[in-house]
Scaffold this active site. Structure first.
Site, PDB file in Angstrom:
ATOM      1  N   ASP A   4       0.856  -1.211   0.000  1.00  0.00           N
ATOM      2  CA  ASP A   4       0.000   0.000   0.000  1.00  0.00           C
ATOM      3  C   ASP A   4       0.884   1.251   0.000  1.00  0.00           C
ATOM      4  O   ASP A   4       0.835   2.072   0.925  1.00  0.00           O
ATOM      5  CB  ASP A   4      -0.959   0.010   1.190  1.00  0.00           C
ATOM      6  N   ASP A  12       6.728   1.184   1.966  1.00  0.00           N
ATOM      7  CA  ASP A  12       6.411   0.176   0.945  1.00  0.00           C
ATOM      8  C   ASP A  12       7.301   0.376  -0.292  1.00  0.00           C
ATOM      9  O   ASP A  12       7.715  -0.588  -0.938  1.00  0.00           O
ATOM     10  CB  ASP A  12       4.955   0.280   0.501  1.00  0.00           C
ATOM     11  N   GLU A  52      -1.267  -2.506  15.630  1.00  0.00           N
ATOM     12  CA  GLU A  52      -0.429  -1.928  14.571  1.00  0.00           C
ATOM     13  C   GLU A  52      -1.317  -1.667  13.363  1.00  0.00           C
ATOM     14  O   GLU A  52      -2.299  -2.364  13.130  1.00  0.00           O
ATOM     15  CB  GLU A  52       0.692  -2.942  14.254  1.00  0.00           C
ATOM     16  N   PHE A  53      -0.959  -0.712  12.509  1.00  0.00           N
ATOM     17  CA  PHE A  53      -1.858  -0.230  11.454  1.00  0.00           C
ATOM     18  C   PHE A  53      -2.332  -1.342  10.506  1.00  0.00           C
ATOM     19  O   PHE A  53      -3.531  -1.459  10.234  1.00  0.00           O
ATOM     20  CB  PHE A  53      -1.171   0.874  10.636  1.00  0.00           C
ATOM     21  N   ASN A  54      -1.435  -2.157   9.957  1.00  0.00           N
ATOM     22  CA  ASN A  54      -1.849  -3.148   8.950  1.00  0.00           C
ATOM     23  C   ASN A  54      -2.814  -4.171   9.539  1.00  0.00           C
ATOM     24  O   ASN A  54      -3.728  -4.646   8.871  1.00  0.00           O
ATOM     25  CB  ASN A  54      -0.630  -3.874   8.364  1.00  0.00           C
ATOM     26  N   HIS A  69       9.648   0.178   8.147  1.00  0.00           N
ATOM     27  CA  HIS A  69       9.037  -1.123   8.428  1.00  0.00           C
ATOM     28  C   HIS A  69       9.122  -2.122   7.271  1.00  0.00           C
ATOM     29  O   HIS A  69       9.645  -3.215   7.415  1.00  0.00           O
ATOM     30  CB  HIS A  69       7.548  -0.945   8.744  1.00  0.00           C
ATOM     31  N   ASP A  70       8.566  -1.778   6.131  1.00  0.00           N
ATOM     32  CA  ASP A  70       8.192  -2.765   5.121  1.00  0.00           C
ATOM     33  C   ASP A  70       9.333  -3.520   4.446  1.00  0.00           C
ATOM     34  O   ASP A  70       9.218  -4.738   4.233  1.00  0.00           O
ATOM     35  CB  ASP A  70       7.295  -2.116   4.056  1.00  0.00           C
ATOM     36  N   THR A 106       2.896  -6.017   2.728  1.00  0.00           N
ATOM     37  CA  THR A 106       3.356  -4.910   3.573  1.00  0.00           C
ATOM     38  C   THR A 106       2.232  -3.910   3.836  1.00  0.00           C
ATOM     39  O   THR A 106       2.485  -2.725   4.109  1.00  0.00           O
ATOM     40  CB  THR A 106       4.552  -4.185   2.915  1.00  0.00           C
ATOM     41  N   ASN A 149      -2.572   2.594   3.515  1.00  0.00           N
ATOM     42  CA  ASN A 149      -1.982   3.910   3.804  1.00  0.00           C
ATOM     43  C   ASN A 149      -2.758   5.015   3.120  1.00  0.00           C
ATOM     44  O   ASN A 149      -2.820   6.147   3.569  1.00  0.00           O
ATOM     45  CB  ASN A 149      -0.537   3.956   3.304  1.00  0.00           C
TER      46      ASN A 149
HETATM   47  O1  RIB Z   1       2.512   0.030  10.917  1.00  0.00           O
HETATM   48  C1  RIB Z   1       3.403   0.137   9.832  1.00  0.00           C
HETATM   49  C2  RIB Z   1       2.757  -0.313   8.575  1.00  0.00           C
HETATM   50  O2  RIB Z   1       1.627   0.500   8.298  1.00  0.00           O
HETATM   51  C3  RIB Z   1       3.661  -0.168   7.330  1.00  0.00           C
HETATM   52  O3  RIB Z   1       3.327  -1.159   6.413  1.00  0.00           O
HETATM   53  C4  RIB Z   1       3.302   1.186   6.793  1.00  0.00           C
HETATM   54  O4  RIB Z   1       3.489   1.264   5.370  1.00  0.00           O
HETATM   55  C5  RIB Z   1       1.833   1.235   7.103  1.00  0.00           C
HETATM   56  O5  RIB Z   1       1.154   0.575   6.052  1.00  0.00           O
HETATM   57 CA    CA Z   2       2.743  -0.569   4.121  1.00  0.00          CA
END
Ligand code: RIB
Ligand code: CA
Length: 313
Positions: A14, A19, A167-169, A242-243, A127, A43
């Site tokens: 995303d 990413d 966490e966001f994902n 992160h990704d 990701t 995102n």
């Molecule tokens: O929490 C981090 C994740 O959320 C990463 O993949 C970042 O790109 C967002 O999508």
């Molecule tokens: Ca991501």
């Protein structure tokens, strides 16, 4: 470095600043054969994440990898883009040069299907939210046996980043994460507990900037923006990248340390929805069902990122 043949890989993402570096690492590392990129709402909105994937592949000279848009949003919940981190177009900061590559006419699940059918087996790195992979698993369950491994940047063995626990994902589409976790292939989770070790310091930015190609220069602009929004939104002046760590694990397994553990995704909590419950000591007496990242070789990781970008335009 793996001595074996390059690993056929599908990257579901995303983009999103971090990413982008996952895309570049997957395209630039010799141990990986990047066969397909699929995009998902996360995102940013799907139109943005797909456009951004086209922009950053074109810019880097990656013109032979099909890019297909997938799900615009989560399976059940409403999409809540991370605009405070990634900007209104999901790739804030630099001006985006118009892409040379068009999106593939197939939807993501059909590109994944065809990529799986054309290979002996395929590794999937995800990701973003796992919506596309969950839909693929539901619609083409017979093909899940050809997935060598699913490696997901998501979750955390500790605190979250969108809520105290999620966490966001994972928070974005916990139902999808739960479906994919139980879909059959080996599942590896790389969470914030590890990714927060890969901080974008000024030294990291200088190292990437010194590469001297167009991709590196664009990457520096992305990192400057990412650091600025992370400081504002998360109180962290150096953002975690992160990704690409999920790609690094596939490229050179020694970059990331994992343990077998029991992983469950919280779907119902009022305050804890999207939390990744990781039982690292077998307290719950449940069968371990995932490889969970517990550490990484940060120096080696940044070297992989730089070496990959150096191979690009
Ligand atoms: O929490 C981090 C994740 O959320 C990463 O993949 C970042 O790109 C967002 O999508
Ligand atoms: Ca991501």
């Amino acid at each position: 470095m793996n001595a074996q043949a390059p690993i056929p890989l599908i990257l579901d993402c995303d983009p999103g600043h971090d990413d982008v570096f996952a895309i570049w690492l997957a395209a630039g590392h010799p141990a990986i054969d990047l066969r397909a990129i699929t995009t998902v709402g996360g995102n940013g909105r799907l139109a943005h994440t797909t456009y951004n994937a086209r922009v950053v592949t074109s810019l880097a000279g990656i013109t032979d990898v099909p890019i297909s848009p997938g799900a615009p949003g989560p399976l059940v919940r409403a999409l809540s883009p991370a605009e405070r981190i990634h900007g209104a177009n999901a790739l804030g900061g630099p001006e985006l040069p118009p892409p040379d590559v068009a999106a593939d006419p197939r939807p993501a699940i059909e590109l994944i299907r065809d990529t799986v059918d054309a290979a002996d087996d395929v590794t999937i790195v995800a990701t973003g939210p796992l919506t596309n992979i969950a839909m693929f698993a539901r619609i083409y369950p017979d093909r899940m046996s050809k997935i060598r491994e699913i490696v997901w940047m998501g979750g955390s063995t500790a605190r979250g980043n969108v809520t105290p626990y999620a966490e966001f994902n994972s928070w974005c589409d916990p139902e999808a994460a739960s479906i994919v976790l139980g879909s059959g292939p080996p599942f590896t989770m790389i969470g914030l507990n590890v990714t927060h070790q890969a901080l974008v310091t000024q030294e990291v930015i200088a190292g990437i900037g010194a590469i001297g190609n167009k991709t590196a220069a664009f990457g520096v602009e992305l990192l400057d923006f990412f650091n600025s929004t992370y400081e504002t939104d998360q109180g962290m002046p150096e953002a975690p990248l992160h990704d690409p760590i999920a790609v690094a694990l596939v490229a050179e397994a020694a970059t990331v340390t994992t343990v077998r553990a029991r992983l469950d995704i919280e779907l119902h909590g009022t305050e804890t929805a999207g939390a990744t419950s990781v039982d690292l000591i077998g307290k719950l007496m449940r069968e371990p069902n995932a490889n969970v990242a517990t550490g990484m070789d940060v120096e080696r990781f940044w070297r992989l990122v730089e070496d990959a970008i150096r191979t690009l335009a």
